[in-house]
Design a protein around this motif. Structure first.
Motif: not given
Ligand code: FES
Length: 573
Positions: A425-428, A433-435, A459-460, A465-466
């Motif tokens: 989930v946190d893999d850059p 996307t948020e959609d 949330i990823p 962070r965004a």
């Protein structure tokens, strides 16, 4: 006086000589220092659930003492006994797996021991449901005593209470808004007294539903754990239990007289009006199911259409359970809903719900409990969704979700298990996307994870962070009642049982419509059939012995309350 055998004479061990059995039993009871005289009294069994692994029940010994005081003063003999305890955050894979075990412990022990009536004391998430399930078919009266919610605490001038604030601060930490030092300070300030989570989480929801059903004394659901009124409620519960035990058999009130189709409907109404936990649907389905009472998600939707959200508690609003108590307690909510409730339902106090409400003081703090015609939301807090992704239903807590996401189609980002989620989930480089709609598979009742509160998918990190606070998340898992977000839960049938959720692949389109109560996987049938033939991922390991074998051999889906098939009323199977 009840015409059942009284006290130690009830349910004698059979050695072929009843007089000998009673003589032997009394002899061993006297080893505990009881006089012969007190051993003649009716016995009130106190089913207590303390544990060093259950901070929510830290004050259980004090509650037991207060119940005993009430029983003794009213002429009974109180005897407490332990059942297993389920401390929500201490159990692996999840407390849900052990709810049914606790219910069996309660049911068997109250019937196996010489008891004329019961006070069952529970509070932490699964303990009240387990006790209600265990006593539903009891052949003696039962009073449910709730441990009560924690009091709130403070962090740098901000009020804190487990566990909506736990998640809020963890979200800030993941988003890089606060550092290690601050999150560690917060960690020590979230849960600072005995009692259950301070918001309208599952424990508080089940406390409110228990009072609504009529199984707890009126006015007792919201009393804070450490408030002196909680001890007075315990004393009153003990007193009421002995009164019930002394009634003639034909007048005795049993749980099956209280938990009825009408009182279950009242409980669903209140669940919707308080913005209560999604877990309560599963628990109420299981409790009612023990008595042959169906809980239908279609009926939930119909009730939701006409039941407003009235209570401003977190995670829906801004207040805490101690505020609900100060604002008038659950009675204030029940009075607002009076026109929608079945008022002829009997409560353990001997009054009907209507008689109780007529007798109550009418004061209410409108900041916390809104008027029926000035609701927070005109419709109920929960809604059931159906469609090709969830043929037997799924649940969304709309009162704690972002309504901007309610009518939306999105691309599926699939995680095949909790392990897969944690790894990626946190893999850059994760393509998300948020959609998009995040989809978690294999977290339902028969999966290795056994339906944990994992539906609140993180949330990823790169999106958090965004600044992203919510996105659509879908799973066959449950969610803590303290959590919030546009989160579709309890998808049934689950992936591990062959449900369509397990056939979703990365990039599929899913359509969510809260307005239409629908959730659909937009993939044609031929492609789904092809996928169905593929080897299954994440197969539940076979358990050849012990409780896990019992669990996996007999557990039902969410629409069966995740109960065991042999405990649910056979007419509902
Ligand atoms: Fe016990 Fe929340 S952890 S009620």
């Amino acid at each position: 006086m009840s015409d059942d055998p009284v006290g130690l004479a009830k349910g004698l061990t059979n050695y072929g000589d009843p007089d000998f059995s009673l003589y032997l039993r009394r002899s061993f009871a006297q080893a505990m220092g009881y006089s012969r005289e007190i051993l003649e009294r009716p016995i009130i069994g106190i089913a207590s659930s303390p544990s060093g692994f259950n901070p929510c029940h830290r004050h259980m010994p004090e509650l037991v003492d207060a119940v005993k005081r009430g029983v003794l003063a009213a002429g009974g003999l109180p005897i407490d006994f332990p059942t297993i305890s389920l401390g929500e955050t201490f159990l692996n894979p999840t407390s849900m797996m052990y709810r049914n075990l606790m219910s069996m412990d309660v049911e068997e022990m109250i019937h196996a021991q010489p008891i004329n009536a019961v006070v069952a004391i529970g509070g932490c998430d699964k303990t009240i449901p387990a006790q209600l399930m265990g006593v539903a078919n009891a052949t003696m009266p039962v009073v449910q005593l709730i441990t009560g919610p924690m009091s709130t605490s403070w962090h740098d001038g901000e009020r804190l209470g487990a566990c909506t604030d736990c998640r809020r601060f963890w979200g800030k930490y993941r988003a890089g808004e606060i550092d290690d030092v601050e999150i560690n300070r917060v960690e020590g300030r979230l849960a600072t007294t005995a009692g259950t989570c301070a918001v309208m989480g599952t424990a508080s929801t089940m406390a409110c539903l228990t009072e609504t059903l009529g199984m707890a004394l009126p006015g007792t659901a919201a009393i804070p754990a450490v408030h002196a009124d909680r001890l007075r409620a315990a004393e009153a519960s003990g007193k009421r239990a002995i009164e019930l035990a002394l009634m003639p058999k034909e007048k005795r009130i049993l749980p099956r007289d209280i938990i009825t189709e009408k009182s279950v409907e009242n409980a669903l109404r209140v669940l919707l009006a308080i913005g209560g936990s999604t877990n309560a649907i599963v628990h109420l389905t299981a409790v009612a199911g023990r008595l042959g009472i169906p809980v239908s998600l279609d009926r939930l939707n119909a009730l939701s259409d006409e039941t407003p959200v009235l209570v401003e508690l977190k995670p829906t609003g801004q207040y805490y359970m101690e505020d609900l108590y100060a604002a008038g307690g659950l009675g204030a909510v029940l009075r607002e809903l009076k026109g929608l409730l079945n008022l002829d339902c009997l409560t353990v106090s001997g009054e009907t719900l209507g008689e109780r409400l007529d007798a109550e003081r009418a004061w209410v703090d409108r900041k916390v409990v809104r008027a029926f015609d000035d609701p927070i939301e005109p419709q109920g807090g929960l809604v059931a969704l159906f469609g090709s992704l969830a043929p037997k239903g799924a649940i969304l807590k709309r009162s704690a979700a972002d309504s901007n996401l309610f009518e939306k189609e999105g691309r599926a980002i699939v995680f095949s298990s909790l392990e897969d989620l944690a790894a990626r989930v946190d893999d850059p480089d994760l393509d998300v996307t948020e959609d998009d709609f995040m989809v978690l598979q294999n977290a339902g009742p028969t999966s290795p994870a056994a339906m944990p509160e994992a539906g609140y998918l993180p949330i990823p990190k790169k999106l958090a962070r965004a600044g992203l606070k919510d996105m659509v998340r879908i799973s066959d898992a449950r969610m803590s009642g303290t959590a919030f977000g546009t989160i579709v839960l309890h998808v049934s049938p689950e992936a591990a049982a062959g449900g369509p959720l397990g056939l979703v692949r990365n990039g599929d389109r899913i359509r969510l419509s809260v307005k239409d109560r629908s959730i659909d996987l937009l993939v044609d049938d031929a492609e789904l059939e092809r996928r169905r033939a593929e080897p299954a991922d994440n197969v539940t390991p076979e358990h050849r012995r012990g409780y896990k074998k019992l669990y996996y051999d007999h557990v039902l889906q969410a629409d069966g309350g995740v109960d065991f098939d042999f405990l649910r009323d056979p007419d509902l199977l």
